[in-house]
Structure formats: C-alpha cells, structure tokens
Design a protein around this motif. Structure first.
Motif, PDB file in Angstrom:
ATOM      1  N   ILE A   1     -53.099 -12.504  46.854  1.00  0.00           N
ATOM      2  CA  ILE A   1     -52.404 -11.122  47.265  1.00  0.00           C
ATOM      3  C   ILE A   1     -52.055 -11.601  48.743  1.00  0.00           C
ATOM      4  N   ILE A   2     -50.810 -11.388  49.129  1.00  0.00           N
ATOM      5  CA  ILE A   2     -50.221 -11.916  50.407  1.00  0.00           C
ATOM      6  C   ILE A   2     -49.935 -10.677  51.480  1.00  0.00           C
ATOM      7  N   ARG A   3     -49.814  -9.572  50.911  1.00  0.00           N
ATOM      8  CA  ARG A   3     -49.451  -8.391  52.130  1.00  0.00           C
ATOM      9  C   ARG A   3     -49.866  -7.008  51.291  1.00  0.00           C
ATOM     10  N   ARG A   4     -50.302  -6.095  52.093  1.00  0.00           N
ATOM     11  CA  ARG A   4     -50.347  -4.753  51.970  1.00  0.00           C
ATOM     12  C   ARG A   4     -49.573  -4.079  52.861  1.00  0.00           C
ATOM     13  N   ILE A   5     -48.492  -3.374  52.665  1.00  0.00           N
ATOM     14  CA  ILE A   5     -47.537  -2.575  53.582  1.00  0.00           C
ATOM     15  C   ILE A   5     -47.359  -1.285  53.232  1.00  0.00           C
ATOM     16  N   PRO A   6     -47.467  -0.420  54.213  1.00  0.00           N
ATOM     17  CA  PRO A   6     -47.141   1.093  53.967  1.00  0.00           C
ATOM     18  C   PRO A   6     -45.820   1.278  53.142  1.00  0.00           C
ATOM     19  N   THR A   7     -45.857   2.376  52.173  1.00  0.00           N
ATOM     20  CA  THR A   7     -44.365   2.509  51.328  1.00  0.00           C
ATOM     21  C   THR A   7     -43.400   3.075  52.535  1.00  0.00           C
ATOM     22  N   GLY A   8     -42.317   2.439  52.117  1.00  0.00           N
ATOM     23  CA  GLY A   8     -41.351   2.829  52.878  1.00  0.00           C
ATOM     24  C   GLY A   8     -40.766   1.955  53.993  1.00  0.00           C
ATOM     25  N   PRO A   9     -39.631   2.181  54.787  1.00  0.00           N
ATOM     26  CA  PRO A   9     -39.071   1.461  55.807  1.00  0.00           C
ATOM     27  C   PRO A   9     -40.044   0.800  56.600  1.00  0.00           C
ATOM     28  N   ASN A  10     -40.030  -0.403  56.859  1.00  0.00           N
ATOM     29  CA  ASN A  10     -41.137  -0.907  57.950  1.00  0.00           C
ATOM     30  C   ASN A  10     -40.436  -2.156  58.406  1.00  0.00           C
ATOM     31  N   GLN A  11     -41.317  -3.038  59.411  1.00  0.00           N
ATOM     32  CA  GLN A  11     -40.657  -3.908  60.370  1.00  0.00           C
ATOM     33  C   GLN A  11     -41.735  -5.149  59.959  1.00  0.00           C
ATOM     34  N   ASP A  12     -42.499  -5.126  58.843  1.00  0.00           N
ATOM     35  CA  ASP A  12     -43.363  -6.248  58.576  1.00  0.00           C
ATOM     36  C   ASP A  12     -42.832  -7.405  58.546  1.00  0.00           C
ATOM     37  N   LEU A  13     -43.565  -8.612  58.874  1.00  0.00           N
ATOM     38  CA  LEU A  13     -42.976  -9.840  58.796  1.00  0.00           C
ATOM     39  C   LEU A  13     -42.335 -10.480  57.417  1.00  0.00           C
ATOM     40  N   LEU A  14     -43.239 -10.076  56.453  1.00  0.00           N
ATOM     41  CA  LEU A  14     -42.889 -10.422  55.084  1.00  0.00           C
ATOM     42  C   LEU A  14     -41.603  -9.794  54.553  1.00  0.00           C
ATOM     43  N   THR A  15     -41.297  -8.287  54.967  1.00  0.00           N
ATOM     44  CA  THR A  15     -40.325  -7.740  54.760  1.00  0.00           C
ATOM     45  C   THR A  15     -39.044  -8.511  55.109  1.00  0.00           C
ATOM     46  N   PHE A  16     -39.083  -8.497  56.634  1.00  0.00           N
ATOM     47  CA  PHE A  16     -38.039  -9.310  57.211  1.00  0.00           C
ATOM     48  C   PHE A  16     -37.895 -10.661  56.473  1.00  0.00           C
ATOM     49  N   SER A  17     -38.745 -11.536  56.416  1.00  0.00           N
ATOM     50  CA  SER A  17     -38.682 -12.813  55.651  1.00  0.00           C
ATOM     51  C   SER A  17     -37.799 -12.656  54.391  1.00  0.00           C
TER      52      SER A  17
ATOM     53  N   ASN B   1     -33.924   1.083  41.491  1.00  0.00           N
ATOM     54  CA  ASN B   1     -34.737   0.806  42.501  1.00  0.00           C
ATOM     55  C   ASN B   1     -33.841   0.616  43.629  1.00  0.00           C
ATOM     56  N   ASP B   2     -33.072   1.607  44.262  1.00  0.00           N
ATOM     57  CA  ASP B   2     -32.254   1.230  45.387  1.00  0.00           C
ATOM     58  C   ASP B   2     -32.952   1.266  46.727  1.00  0.00           C
ATOM     59  N   ALA B   3     -34.336   1.511  46.696  1.00  0.00           N
ATOM     60  CA  ALA B   3     -34.945   1.190  47.887  1.00  0.00           C
ATOM     61  C   ALA B   3     -35.423  -0.304  47.952  1.00  0.00           C
ATOM     62  N   VAL B   4     -35.368  -0.993  47.022  1.00  0.00           N
ATOM     63  CA  VAL B   4     -35.495  -2.273  46.956  1.00  0.00           C
ATOM     64  C   VAL B   4     -36.824  -2.717  47.573  1.00  0.00           C
ATOM     65  N   LEU B   5     -37.105  -3.376  48.695  1.00  0.00           N
ATOM     66  CA  LEU B   5     -38.439  -3.631  49.098  1.00  0.00           C
ATOM     67  C   LEU B   5     -39.510  -2.464  49.596  1.00  0.00           C
ATOM     68  N   PHE B   6     -38.645  -1.228  49.875  1.00  0.00           N
ATOM     69  CA  PHE B   6     -39.476  -0.341  50.587  1.00  0.00           C
ATOM     70  C   PHE B   6     -40.086   0.745  49.437  1.00  0.00           C
ATOM     71  N   ASP B   7     -40.036   0.320  48.186  1.00  0.00           N
ATOM     72  CA  ASP B   7     -40.842   1.383  47.079  1.00  0.00           C
ATOM     73  C   ASP B   7     -40.639   0.470  45.782  1.00  0.00           C
ATOM     74  N   SER B   8     -41.395   0.965  44.898  1.00  0.00           N
ATOM     75  CA  SER B   8     -41.708   0.255  43.479  1.00  0.00           C
ATOM     76  C   SER B   8     -41.773   0.941  42.509  1.00  0.00           C
ATOM     77  N   GLY B   9     -41.343   0.665  41.231  1.00  0.00           N
ATOM     78  CA  GLY B   9     -41.742   1.506  40.084  1.00  0.00           C
ATOM     79  C   GLY B   9     -42.825   0.814  39.405  1.00  0.00           C
ATOM     80  N   THR B  10     -43.193  -0.594  39.932  1.00  0.00           N
ATOM     81  CA  THR B  10     -44.309  -0.931  39.474  1.00  0.00           C
ATOM     82  C   THR B  10     -45.749  -0.615  39.833  1.00  0.00           C
ATOM     83  N   VAL B  11     -46.664  -0.447  39.122  1.00  0.00           N
ATOM     84  CA  VAL B  11     -48.033   0.139  39.359  1.00  0.00           C
ATOM     85  C   VAL B  11     -48.866  -1.174  39.801  1.00  0.00           C
ATOM     86  N   ALA B  12     -49.451  -1.004  40.828  1.00  0.00           N
ATOM     87  CA  ALA B  12     -50.399  -1.834  41.335  1.00  0.00           C
ATOM     88  C   ALA B  12     -51.802  -1.400  41.636  1.00  0.00           C
TER      89      ALA B  12
END
Length: 391
Positions: free
Chosen positions: A223-239, A130-141
C-alpha cells in the motif's frame, strides 16, 4: 527526413538499436491486422533492458533520467505506436518512482527494483464514467485487520493485460473520505480480464482489456499512499499526472513524426503528370510540408522542455497541471494534423488499409480518449486564466 534530434540519442541508440526498431516496425502491421498482442516486441525490449530504463545501474537498470525516457518513447512510437503505448503503461509507474526519488523520497524504490527483476507493471486507474480521474474512484477499498486492503471494482483500458505481473490500482474507502493506492500481484482469482470486446479502431495491439478486481487483496507493505478524496497536491498525484501525461504526449508526438517521414517519402517518389517533376518540387506542397515541420519542431521543443523540467524539479507551482495538460492536448492535436497532411501527401493509395499511414490514422484517434479530454482540459485552462466560475 530524420527524427528530431535528442541530446540522449547515443544512449537511446545503444538500447533501441536499428535492428530492434526495424523488427518492431515490420511486425506492427501484422499485430494490428490480427488484433494480436505484440509478445515478441515486449520480449525483445525487455531483453534489451528497456523496461528498467529508469532503474539505477547499481540495481540492474540503465540509469536513465525521465527526459531520456520521454525521447526514447517518441522514437519507439515512430516505429510502432501501439507497442510504444503498451510499454508506456509500465514506464509510467517506473517514472512515478523515479520522480519520487528525485524529490528525495525512496518509498517507491521497490518499483524500480521490480522492473530490473523483469516484473511488468500496468496502469489500473481508469474507470468508466470517472471524470474525476485520480481525485475519486468507484472501486471500493476496504481496510483489513492485518493492514492489507481488499479492492473490488472495475478498471477499463488496462493496457498490457496479457502480460502484466504487477498492477498499480487505487480505490475509495467505504466511508468515502480516503483514496488508497497500492500495487497488486497477479494471482489466480484476484482479477479477471475481459478480452471478448477488444476489437478497437486503433492501437489494437495494446490489448487494453477491462479488468475486474474480485476482492483483490494488497498486503500492507504494498500500500503506497492514503490520500483524502478530492483535489490534492500529494506527491503521488503529481507524479502520476506528470508521468502519464508526458509519456502519453511522447507517444503521439512520435506517431506524428513518423507521419511527416511518410509524407516526405511520398512527395519524393510521386510525380506530377502536369510538370513531370517530383511532387516535392511543387510550391504549394512544399509550403504544406514546411507547416508540418513547424508543427513538429514546436511540439518537440514543448515536450522536451517539460520532460527536462520534471527531471530538474523546476518550480512551476500552480502552473504544473496546466502545463502538463496543455502538452498532452497539443501533442494529440499536432499528431492528428501531421497524419491528415501525410494522407494528403500519400494520394489515393494512402486510403488503402495496407498502407502504414492508414494504420497511423486509426491509431492517432485513440489520443482523444486519454485523460485529460478536450472538455476537461479547457475547463482547467479557463479556470487558470479567468479564475473559478462565480457561485
């Protein structure tokens, strides 16, 4: 030679005492040799309150800021890089919660309170390929009717595998449009850790096993965050990026600091047969040691400045991610250069596996595997400097 000065030195020394640090250093070689988890180190650090460093004093913590923790992690890494890297993954989540609080958001305050209650957090983010790191996932939620979410997938390099009690994870909705983040309790059947293949070149004591999420359920309140898939400026992603990249940089900077200490000691104790003087008097080696100090001080200033910027909410805007990635890449490169130099200063004896510099040489190689890797980092830098590639 002393480690670089920290403005937080007094408060760090009150917790990471000489007795604690020397014990950690003395145990490090044995943990590495036996491929053993540093249970005693973790216990000592937790008893000292280090796992709740960022928790407010009123909630049972030490009340440190992020920059103080970064300096402390550098110091701890100079005594045992593997123990520091293991502790890092707990501190990442505390730092994420602390950054939220600094931004006036108390949603993750429970993480800091958990830390003061002796919970140990681990980082269940990395996935193979997963080279997209925080912007995508192979885990199913999968969302459940009661608001909970069921996670099924595999996480790699789950540091602190033997002892974590809480695992911060994320996965992607079956529809593929949403990334869901939550905190998982360690309960029987939720997860399985694969220890069978943990026999690594370096950072062996971290015990960063593969973790399988077997339909692990996280209740709605965790559950702490729901974020659209892909690059984003969410506070959780930044943190997460800010805490992970900066604290990881601190570990490798501390490793490099120790390498320079070893080099200085060797140059003072080794003698030139030709000149009958200590090698510390050799002009060429003095020049090389001067270069090592130049690297060390430059890197220290970079990490310290970035940690303070995170603590003070500096408005770097679009430069934030570039700065964070550059800091991590630089820290690993400098640490590798410091270890290379210390090997030279140590002479042939340094090549023996019993020597500390030999272990540091293996440990530093792990730095290249932490996100962001060199290739993706340079893509980031080039896009920042030149703009995106034309379609």
């Amino acid at each position: 030679m002393a480690l670089p000065y920290s403005q937080y030195q007094a408060q760090i020394d009150d917790v990471l005492t000489d007795e604690i640090l020397e014990g950690i250093r003395q145990r490090a070689a044995g943990y590495d040799e036996r491929n053993e988890f540093p249970y005693q180190d973790i216990e000592v650090l937790q008893q000292a309150g280090y796992f709740s460093a960022l928790t407010d004093v009123s909630d049972g913590g030490l009340g440190w800021n992020f920059a103080a923790l970064v300096d402390a992690q550098k110091k701890l890494a100079a005594y045992s890089p593997a123990t520091a890297l293991a502790v890092n993954m707990h501190q990442v989540w505390s730092a994420v919660a602390s950054i939220f609080s600094t931004h006036g958001n108390r949603d993750l305050e429970f993480i800091l309170k958990d830390a003061a209650a002796s919970e140990i957090y681990a980082f269940g983010i990395s996935e193979a390929g997963n080279d997209a790191v925080l912007f995508d996932s192979g885990t199913v939620a999968e969302e459940q009717a009661d608001g909970s979410v069921r996670f099924t997938g595999t996480k790699i390099f789950t540091t602190l595998s033997p002892v974590w009690t809480k695992l911060g994870v994320f996965g992607k909705s079956p529809e593929g449009d949403q990334l869901i983040f939550g905190v998982l309790d360690r309960t029987e059947g939720n997860t399985t850790a694969d220890a069978s293949s943990w026999d690594m070149l370096g950072m062996r004591a971290t015990h960063s096993f593969v973790t399988h999420l077997n339909g692990a359920v996280i209740p709605s309140e965790r559950i702490i965050r729901r974020i659209p898939t892909g690059p984003n400026q969410d506070l959780l992603t930044f943190s997460i990026f800010a805490s992970f990249l900066t604290l990881t940089s601190a570990v490798y900077a501390g490793l490099g600091d120790r390498a320079v200490e070893i080099a200085a000691d060797k140059l003072h104790t080794r003698t030139s047969k030709t000149h009958d003087t200590a090698l510390s008097q050799d002009p060429f080696l003095r020049y090389k040691h001067g270069e090592a100090i130049l690297r060390q001080m430059s890197q220290d200033q970079q990490i310290t400045g970035l940690a303070e910027a995170i603590s003070n909410l500096t408005a770097y805007g679009d430069e934030w991610f570039v700065r964070l990635v550059a800091n991590k890449i630089s820290a690993v490169r400098v640490a590798k250069a410091q270890v290379d130099y210390a090997f030279e200063a140590s002479g042939g004896a340094g090549f023996h596996r019993s020597q500390e510099i030999s272990r540091l040489y293996r440990d530093v190689m792990a730095g290249f595997y932490h996100p962001s890797d060199d290739e993706s980092a340079h893509t980031t830098f080039a896009t920042f400097g030149l703009g995106p590639i034309d379609d």
